[in-house]
Design a protein around this motif. Structure first.
Motif, PDB file in Angstrom:
ATOM      1  N   VAL A   1    -117.856  27.504 -17.337  1.00 39.56           N
ATOM      2  CA  VAL A   1    -117.371  26.996 -16.047  1.00 39.56           C
ATOM      3  C   VAL A   1    -118.349  27.423 -14.961  1.00 39.56           C
TER       4      VAL A   1
ATOM      5  N   ARG B   1    -108.302  19.108 -17.371  1.00 35.88           N
ATOM      6  CA  ARG B   1    -108.233  18.964 -15.910  1.00 35.88           C
ATOM      7  C   ARG B   1    -106.826  19.287 -15.412  1.00 35.88           C
TER       8      ARG B   1
ATOM      9  N   VAL C   1    -111.332  20.100 -10.058  1.00 33.69           N
ATOM     10  CA  VAL C   1    -112.271  19.974 -11.177  1.00 33.69           C
ATOM     11  C   VAL C   1    -112.969  18.620 -11.061  1.00 33.69           C
TER      12      VAL C   1
END
Lengths: 194, 183
Positions: free
Chosen positions: B125, B158, B169
């Motif tokens: 991420v 998501r 996101v």
């Protein structure tokens, strides 16, 4: 996570311990230590067998196996092909065991270039009837570290020259030569059993 | 020594057969016609016999790693966690809420378990001005329509990040790195 639960709740659910190896490797590369633990449980016997066969002493073999597994964790982000994890780990184990052998050789008076032959006395009947495996073990301890490692990885673990070459940091041709010399030494040491 | 010449490049027997090849064949218990008839090979085979016999002997028992080996390793591994970067989450406060990126990755993987026929490997991420960018590697079960499976995975991940963590996101990149057999 139990298999039963898997079947009852979600047919698509795969318990972590059953995940394909590349998935576990990628997760471990991400820092997921539980994935790494599953990989270790799958491979620990092989790693220990390699260090034990090379070192022939359980305490040293355990230490070498432990260091190899920790090295694997630290170097894991550099592993390019997750599917090659098992072979990569085996090479780390072989290298670690070789280093322990070399450290021993530094303290013991064994010359890397000229391996001393076993004492040339004739084995008596009792020894002859004794364990051939034990005799091999004694003969192996007379080999220089790299010869011994090459021979064990080739003859006991069935590795190819290229893979051994990576472990002992030599060319495949040099590996072939070391295996040849090791074999000659062992053949001589075991001659009384012919 | 019966095995000659001891040259690094060449460990052929006088008859031209390789010593290593002979050893391999003896270990497998399958010698060639040449090896069965050739005096050099037979002499070398006699020399090798004790060695071959001990190598062919099955071990008394399989070698198993000592109890506690993995536990000892894992104690050290866990003390060396490598990714301790955190993301700051919103909220009314006072005070801040942060979450480690590794915990976000775990959440993503757990949510992906509900998506049939895909297995998430790597999960990275990255914070951007627009929100959280997620990169995943996945294995897909053979026969699964890949685009649809990736869409399902994207929706699931998501939804999780937006609902549970209230993080925007903007994109989820999915890299299918391989296929796995079902089961």
């Amino acid at each position: 996570m139990s298999g039963e639960r898997h079947e009852v709740t979600a047919p698509s659910f795969v318990p972590d311990t059953a995940l394909p190896e590349p998935v576990l490797v990628e997760r471990a590369q991400d820092g997921d230590d539980s994935a790494f633990e599953i990989l270790l449980r799958r491979h620990q016997d092989t790693v220990y067998r390699i260090t034990l066969r090379i070192l022939r002493e359980p305490g040293d073999a355990r230490d070498a196996a432990q260091e190899a597994l920790i090295t694997a964790w630290r170097k894991l982000p550099t592993l390019r092909e997750p599917a090659g994890f098992g072979a990569w780990l085996r090479r780390i184990a072989g290298r670690r065991a070789l280093n322990v052998l070399r450290a021993r050789a530094d303290t013991d008076p064994i010359d890397e270039e000229s391996a001393p032959d076993l004492p040339g006395r004739e084995p008596d009947a009792e020894v002859l009837a004794g364990d051939l495996r034990e005799a091999l073990s004694r003969a192996l301890s007379g080999l220089p570290p790299s010869q011994r490692t090459c021979w064990v990885l080739r003859e006991m673990e069935g590795w190819g020259y290229e893979e051994i070459a990576e472990v002992v940091d030599a060319t495949p041709t040099a590996v072939r030569g070391r295996i040849h010399r090791a074999r000659a030494h062992l053949v001589k040491a075991l001659a009384p059993w012919r | 020594m019966a095995l000659e010449p001891p040259d690094d490049n060449d460990d052929l027997l006088p008859c031209g057969n390789g010593e290593d090849a002979l050893a391999r064949h003896l270990m497998a218990g399958r010698t060639t016609d040449h090896e069965a008839g050739c005096a050099h090979c037979r002499s070398a085979a006699r020399d090798l016999e004790p060695l071959i016999s001990v190598l062919r002997e099955p071990p008394d028992e399989e070698t198993t790693a000592p109890v506690g080996l993995v536990d000892d390793v894992m104690r050290i591994v866990r003390s060396e966690r490598r990714n301790t970067r955190t993301l700051t989450l919103g909220g009314a406060g006072p005070g801040t809420t942060e979450i480690r990126e590794s915990a976000v990755a775990t959440l993503v993987r757990l949510s992906a378990r509900d998506v049939p026929d895909v297995l998430v490997g790597r999960c990275r991420v990255r914070r951007t001005p627009d929100g959280l960018v997620v990169s995943l590697t996945v294995l897909v079960v053979v026969g699964t329509p890949i685009v649809e499976a990736a869409e399902r995975l994207r929706r699931t991940v998501r939804a999780l990040l937006e609902e549970r963590l209230r993080l925007a996101v903007p994109r989820i990149d999915i890299d299918v790195t391989g296929l796995v057999e079902p089961g």
